[in-house]
Design a protein around this motif. Sequence first.
Motif, PDB file in Angstrom:
ATOM      1  N   THR A 148       0.835  -1.201   0.000  1.00  0.00           N
ATOM      2  CA  THR A 148       0.000   0.000   0.000  1.00  0.00           C
ATOM      3  C   THR A 148       0.870   1.251   0.000  1.00  0.00           C
ATOM      4  O   THR A 148       0.591   2.209  -0.745  1.00  0.00           O
ATOM      5  CB  THR A 148      -0.919   0.005   1.239  1.00  0.00           C
ATOM      6  OG1 THR A 148      -1.774  -1.131   1.197  1.00  0.00           O
ATOM      7  CG2 THR A 148      -1.761   1.269   1.286  1.00  0.00           C
ATOM      8  N   ALA A 149       1.924   1.253   0.799  1.00  0.00           N
ATOM      9  CA  ALA A 149       2.810   2.413   0.883  1.00  0.00           C
ATOM     10  C   ALA A 149       3.508   2.675  -0.437  1.00  0.00           C
ATOM     11  O   ALA A 149       3.675   3.838  -0.852  1.00  0.00           O
ATOM     12  CB  ALA A 149       3.837   2.209   1.989  1.00  0.00           C
ATOM     13  N   MET A 150       3.919   1.607  -1.121  1.00  0.00           N
ATOM     14  CA  MET A 150       4.599   1.774  -2.412  1.00  0.00           C
ATOM     15  C   MET A 150       3.688   2.440  -3.434  1.00  0.00           C
ATOM     16  O   MET A 150       4.145   3.175  -4.311  1.00  0.00           O
ATOM     17  CB  MET A 150       5.085   0.421  -2.929  1.00  0.00           C
ATOM     18  CG  MET A 150       6.231  -0.165  -2.119  1.00  0.00           C
ATOM     19  SD  MET A 150       6.701  -1.826  -2.666  1.00  0.00           S
ATOM     20  CE  MET A 150       7.458  -1.453  -4.259  1.00  0.00           C
ATOM     21  N   ALA A 151       2.388   2.179  -3.306  1.00  0.00           N
ATOM     22  CA  ALA A 151       1.430   2.773  -4.246  1.00  0.00           C
ATOM     23  C   ALA A 151       0.962   4.144  -3.797  1.00  0.00           C
ATOM     24  O   ALA A 151       0.309   4.860  -4.579  1.00  0.00           O
ATOM     25  CB  ALA A 151       0.227   1.847  -4.395  1.00  0.00           C
ATOM     26  N   THR A 152       1.292   4.538  -2.566  1.00  0.00           N
ATOM     27  CA  THR A 152       0.734   5.766  -1.995  1.00  0.00           C
ATOM     28  C   THR A 152       1.757   6.887  -1.864  1.00  0.00           C
ATOM     29  O   THR A 152       1.457   8.045  -2.146  1.00  0.00           O
ATOM     30  CB  THR A 152       0.134   5.458  -0.601  1.00  0.00           C
ATOM     31  OG1 THR A 152      -0.854   4.432  -0.731  1.00  0.00           O
ATOM     32  CG2 THR A 152      -0.505   6.704   0.002  1.00  0.00           C
ATOM     33  N   VAL A 153       2.973   6.549  -1.394  1.00  0.00           N
ATOM     34  CA  VAL A 153       3.979   7.580  -1.136  1.00  0.00           C
ATOM     35  C   VAL A 153       4.543   8.089  -2.466  1.00  0.00           C
ATOM     36  O   VAL A 153       5.062   7.314  -3.279  1.00  0.00           O
ATOM     37  CB  VAL A 153       5.108   7.039  -0.243  1.00  0.00           C
ATOM     38  CG1 VAL A 153       6.176   8.103  -0.016  1.00  0.00           C
ATOM     39  CG2 VAL A 153       4.533   6.567   1.094  1.00  0.00           C
ATOM     40  N   ASP A 154       4.448   9.371  -2.690  1.00  0.00           N
ATOM     41  CA  ASP A 154       4.895  10.000  -3.942  1.00  0.00           C
ATOM     42  C   ASP A 154       6.399  10.272  -3.879  1.00  0.00           C
ATOM     43  O   ASP A 154       6.864  10.980  -2.984  1.00  0.00           O
ATOM     44  CB  ASP A 154       4.130  11.307  -4.148  1.00  0.00           C
ATOM     45  CG  ASP A 154       4.501  12.024  -5.440  1.00  0.00           C
ATOM     46  OD1 ASP A 154       5.279  11.457  -6.249  1.00  0.00           O
ATOM     47  OD2 ASP A 154       4.023  13.157  -5.637  1.00  0.00           O
ATOM     48  N   PRO A 155       7.176   9.733  -4.833  1.00  0.00           N
ATOM     49  CA  PRO A 155       8.631   9.953  -4.792  1.00  0.00           C
ATOM     50  C   PRO A 155       9.061  11.345  -5.241  1.00  0.00           C
ATOM     51  O   PRO A 155      10.190  11.767  -4.981  1.00  0.00           O
ATOM     52  CB  PRO A 155       9.168   8.888  -5.757  1.00  0.00           C
ATOM     53  CG  PRO A 155       8.051   8.665  -6.725  1.00  0.00           C
ATOM     54  CD  PRO A 155       6.789   8.827  -5.937  1.00  0.00           C
ATOM     55  N   THR A 156       8.174  12.089  -5.907  1.00  0.00           N
ATOM     56  CA  THR A 156       8.560  13.355  -6.546  1.00  0.00           C
ATOM     57  C   THR A 156       9.222  14.344  -5.592  1.00  0.00           C
ATOM     58  O   THR A 156      10.291  14.898  -5.927  1.00  0.00           O
ATOM     59  CB  THR A 156       7.331  14.004  -7.211  1.00  0.00           C
ATOM     60  OG1 THR A 156       6.730  13.071  -8.097  1.00  0.00           O
ATOM     61  CG2 THR A 156       7.738  15.264  -7.962  1.00  0.00           C
ATOM     62  N   PRO A 157       8.653  14.617  -4.400  1.00  0.00           N
ATOM     63  CA  PRO A 157       9.286  15.629  -3.538  1.00  0.00           C
ATOM     64  C   PRO A 157      10.706  15.270  -3.120  1.00  0.00           C
ATOM     65  O   PRO A 157      11.554  16.159  -2.977  1.00  0.00           O
ATOM     66  CB  PRO A 157       8.354  15.673  -2.316  1.00  0.00           C
ATOM     67  CG  PRO A 157       7.058  15.122  -2.783  1.00  0.00           C
ATOM     68  CD  PRO A 157       7.400  14.108  -3.828  1.00  0.00           C
ATOM     69  N   PHE A 158      10.994  14.008  -2.956  1.00  0.00           N
ATOM     70  CA  PHE A 158      12.317  13.578  -2.497  1.00  0.00           C
ATOM     71  C   PHE A 158      13.365  13.811  -3.585  1.00  0.00           C
ATOM     72  O   PHE A 158      14.458  14.303  -3.318  1.00  0.00           O
ATOM     73  CB  PHE A 158      12.279  12.108  -2.085  1.00  0.00           C
ATOM     74  CG  PHE A 158      11.229  11.809  -1.042  1.00  0.00           C
ATOM     75  CD1 PHE A 158      11.486  12.026   0.300  1.00  0.00           C
ATOM     76  CD2 PHE A 158       9.970  11.345  -1.405  1.00  0.00           C
ATOM     77  CE1 PHE A 158      10.529  11.774   1.267  1.00  0.00           C
ATOM     78  CE2 PHE A 158       9.004  11.083  -0.449  1.00  0.00           C
ATOM     79  CZ  PHE A 158       9.270  11.307   0.895  1.00  0.00           C
ATOM     80  N   PHE A 159      13.006  13.452  -4.810  1.00  0.00           N
ATOM     81  CA  PHE A 159      13.962  13.620  -5.910  1.00  0.00           C
ATOM     82  C   PHE A 159      14.070  15.086  -6.311  1.00  0.00           C
ATOM     83  O   PHE A 159      15.130  15.540  -6.751  1.00  0.00           O
ATOM     84  CB  PHE A 159      13.554  12.743  -7.093  1.00  0.00           C
ATOM     85  CG  PHE A 159      13.829  11.284  -6.853  1.00  0.00           C
ATOM     86  CD1 PHE A 159      15.043  10.715  -7.220  1.00  0.00           C
ATOM     87  CD2 PHE A 159      12.894  10.481  -6.215  1.00  0.00           C
ATOM     88  CE1 PHE A 159      15.313   9.373  -6.970  1.00  0.00           C
ATOM     89  CE2 PHE A 159      13.153   9.140  -5.959  1.00  0.00           C
ATOM     90  CZ  PHE A 159      14.368   8.588  -6.335  1.00  0.00           C
ATOM     91  N   ALA A 160      12.987  15.852  -6.139  1.00  0.00           N
ATOM     92  CA  ALA A 160      13.041  17.281  -6.443  1.00  0.00           C
ATOM     93  C   ALA A 160      13.957  18.010  -5.460  1.00  0.00           C
ATOM     94  O   ALA A 160      14.712  18.911  -5.846  1.00  0.00           O
ATOM     95  CB  ALA A 160      11.637  17.868  -6.386  1.00  0.00           C
ATOM     96  N   LYS A 161      13.903  17.617  -4.203  1.00  0.00           N
ATOM     97  CA  LYS A 161      14.719  18.304  -3.186  1.00  0.00           C
ATOM     98  C   LYS A 161      16.197  17.994  -3.329  1.00  0.00           C
ATOM     99  O   LYS A 161      17.044  18.897  -3.244  1.00  0.00           O
ATOM    100  CB  LYS A 161      14.255  17.913  -1.782  1.00  0.00           C
ATOM    101  CG  LYS A 161      15.144  18.503  -0.672  1.00  0.00           C
ATOM    102  CD  LYS A 161      14.613  18.186   0.693  1.00  0.00           C
ATOM    103  CE  LYS A 161      15.567  18.697   1.794  1.00  0.00           C
ATOM    104  NZ  LYS A 161      15.763  20.161   1.746  1.00  0.00           N
TER     105      LYS A 161
END
Length: 355
Positions: free
Chosen positions: A280-293
Amino acid sequence: MSVLDSPTNRRTFLARSAKVATAPAIAALAGGVLAAPASADATDLPDYAPIPPSALGPAVNAQGYYVGRIERNLYWVTDGTYQAAFLTTKEGVVLFDAPPTIGHNLQRAIDEIASANGLPNKVTHLVYSHHHADHLGGSSLFGRDVERIGHAETRRLLLRDNDPARPAPDVTFEDRKTLHIGGERIELAYQGTNHTPDNIYIHFPDHDTLMLVDINLPGWVPFHSFNLNEDVPGSIAVPAKALAYPWTHHVGGHMGRLGSRDDMATYQSYVNDIVDNVKTAMATVDPTPFFAKYGDNTWAAVKTYQDAIADYAAAPVIRKYTGVLAAADVYTTSTAFVILESIRLDLGYGSQVHP
């Protein structure tokens, strides 16, 4: 035999004293370095949820061990953190594992029982559950005349490790082996890799007991990072295999009490809940903010993203099992991370082919 007939304050004192006495050995086995006194103020250490009383076993005696009967002539020994078992027979004693933290107290426990029952106290056979030093490091205490028995892979790994404290087994097997010693029957089975490539099932059909080490630690969540299991899918599959055996008592190799079938089922549910929540977490947590930062610092982005998934997956499990399994708030997140990586890498969950 050790009994719990002394006042509560004495039991508490003895238990605490034994834990203090064994702390250096436990710290060393966990990878700790005891080079100098710790400088941190205890007030700076984190607080954790209270341990549920159901997780605790009997108090150890003044020498730091407890020995109790499982059924008939099968006994178990614990120092509150590690466990071993032994069978008494008219021909001698069959010992199962020899944790170094229990050390010489293994023979003291055997002497106590043998003396009470008028049986020989000499260990004639020593069965290895697997090759790890924290469960076998006391093997050499029993000399060269003991017949050591284990899986063929255990022998290979111990010959590789070349540790004089853990002599390689003399008698080995590949899949299954039935031992007939002193009129007793012990069933050994290898059902694939799990915690290690050599960890085996030790079944006592005439004593209604299964010894399966380093998988389910009765009353507690797994140790750091899912018990450091080398084969995560193989370890997740173990409870179903264990429950297929007929048994009432479980020797898990760790902590202060025996386990039951209900304990195994609770552990199975705990792990399955983590698996479901990781997906569920893999489908829910958005990776975008981490890679953007973090931009070009890929490892920082990956680390914080995966930490967020593990935290997300662990949070509801911690809430559910706090008060049910000891230390749910201590090690669940590290277990969630290991299961996350196994789901990704072993099962391919979430893997996408670049178009």
